[in-house]
Design an enzyme around this catalytic site. Structure first.
Site, PDB file in Angstrom:
ATOM      1  NE  ARG A 204      -3.497  -2.541   0.100  1.00  0.00           N
ATOM      2  CZ  ARG A 204      -3.061  -3.590  -0.616  1.00  0.00           C
ATOM      3  NH1 ARG A 204      -2.031  -3.478  -1.425  1.00  0.00           N
ATOM      4  NH2 ARG A 204      -3.676  -4.745  -0.551  1.00  0.00           N
ATOM      5  CB  SER A 253      -8.133  -1.367   5.124  1.00  0.00           C
ATOM      6  OG  SER A 253      -8.600  -2.584   4.615  1.00  0.00           O
ATOM      7  CD  GLU A 323      -4.909   0.116   3.188  1.00  0.00           C
ATOM      8  OE1 GLU A 323      -4.571  -0.877   3.879  1.00  0.00           O
ATOM      9  OE2 GLU A 323      -5.575   0.022   2.144  1.00  0.00           O
TER      10      GLU A 323
END
Ligand SMILES: Cc1cc2nc3c(=O)[nH]c(=O)nc-3n(C[C@H](O)[C@H](O)[C@H](O)COP(=O)(O)OP(=O)(O)OC[C@H]3O[C@@H](n4cnc5c(N)ncnc54)[C@H](O)[C@@H]3O)c2cc1C
Length: 340
Positions: A204, A253, A323
């Site tokens: 990510r 998320s 995130e």
């Protein structure tokens, strides 16, 4: 930026063709969680030359800015953002097919991706050029419909292609890096293509050149079987429907999965599923999803994130890393304890 500086910037930008300006633009409608305040200025850009000119004006005046994609991984401060938000307009939502290359084993094409479902490692490669404003999930469907395999996993990710590169978005063991071969970026001084291997990619994460905007990508897929691609997509979507809350306002998320673990399960083990703060809730379906169930504020969401992080550290000894990206504010634990 004081009023004179702001007015000076606006009048300079009015001289740039191919852009539109909104002062005090509400950002909540541009994010999937639908919280947060206004941007001092939102600039919608229709082409790369105009984008470079806008960036040059901002850099010359040392004005803070960021590029907004589909807003599916963003949390904007309730107080808003005092800088400039850049948004690529619909002109950047395109897909161009390039000639099929039969160079399956060529390292110069970026290495072998390995065979996925519905593909053979000897199947012809297909390179597509995609505008950064295109929607990733839509792209995944379009290519599967065309019998191209390699990004079926992306079908439920609601970001733009530019945002997906910036985040190295992924799911089910797949990520953007697996298919991206080149990235077009624009800065205040140039527009150029970069090879994917010259960028730093992580979970990510993708380190783009400083103060750049992704405007297009070249992705490499393989010719596969249309029905197999579509069936594979349906299976991924079914998994999402079973494990994630549906039709809710969320940014997906909240925290990255720690190595070998699932953030959602750690939150669940800490007993926090269903916990509410104001109009925000930790999803009862998935412990790593925060949901705007009414009139949540960004402060509500951040309070829950703080609670999740503390509880997981207490119960599992794991420090969760966010995130979601913040705009105009910091995470509470950063202001309490200094940057981590
Ligand atoms: C229901 C739901 C499910 C999700 N599932 C997943 C999943 O399975 N996997 C996953 O990885 N993510 C998932 N996400 C999160 C999100 O969709 C991804 O992170 C996506 O890649 C973000 O893209 P975006 O265009 O919305 O970016 P934004 O949220 O708008 O921005 C995110 C970051 O990217 C930067 N950025 C955006 N566009 C550009 C550009 N053109 N150039 C440079 N920087 C840019 C922004 O400045 C910001 O730092 C999910 C989100 C939701 C709401």
């Amino acid at each position: 930026m004081d009023v004179d500086e702001f007015n000076g910037l606006v009048s300079a930008l009015r001289g740039v063709a191919g852009i539109r300006l909104w002062a005090d633009a509400p950002l909540a409608p541009f994010t999937t969680i639908a919280t947060g305040g206004k941007a001092r200025l939102l600039v919608s850009v229709g082409e790369t030359v105009a984008l470079a000119k806008v960036l040059a004006e901002l850099e010359a005046r040392e004005v803070e800015w960021f590029c907004l994609g589909a807003g599916s991984n963003l949390l904007v401060a309730d107080q808003g953002y005092s800088g400039v938000v850049i948004k690529l307009d619909q002109s950047f939502q395109y897909v161009e097919g390039l000639p099929i290359e039969r160079c399956t084993h060529s390292r110069s094409a970026g290495g072998d991706m390995g065979a996925g479902p519905g593909e053979s490692s000897t199947a012809p490669q297909v390179i597509l050029t995609v505008g950064a404003g295109a929607y990733l999930a839509r792209l995944a469907t379009v290519v599967a419909e065309a019998g191209l395999t390699g990004m079926e996993h992306a079908c439920g990710i609601p970001g733009s292609v530019g945002g997906a590169v910036a985040m190295n978005a992924g799911a089910y063991g797949w990520c953007m890096r697996d298919v991206v071969r080149e990235v077009e970026i624009v800065t205040a001084s140039e527009c150029r293509w970069l090879a994917a291997e010259d960028l730093e990619w992580g979970y990510r994460f993708c380190r783009l050149p400083e103060r750049s905007v992704v405007t297009a990508v070249r992705i490499m897929l393989r010719q596969g079987d249309r029905e197999t691609c579509l069936a594979s997509q349906r299976a991924y979507l079914r998994q999402r429907r079973e494990k994630q809350p549906r039709s809710v306002r969320t940014f997906g998320s909240a925290f990255k999965n720690p190595p070998g673990q699932h953030a959602g399960r750690l939150v669940e083990a800490a007993g926090l599923k269903g916990m509410r703060r104001g109009g925000a809730e930790i999803s009862t379906v998935h412990g790593n999803f925060l949901v705007n169930v009414g009139d949540a504020t960004t402060a509500d969401i951040l309070a829950l994130m703080s609670m999740m992080r503390q509880a997981v550290e207490r119960t599992s000894g794991v420090v969760l890393e966010p995130e979601v990206r913040l705009v105009g504010c910091r995470f509470p634990w950063e202001t309490e304890q200094g940057d981590e």
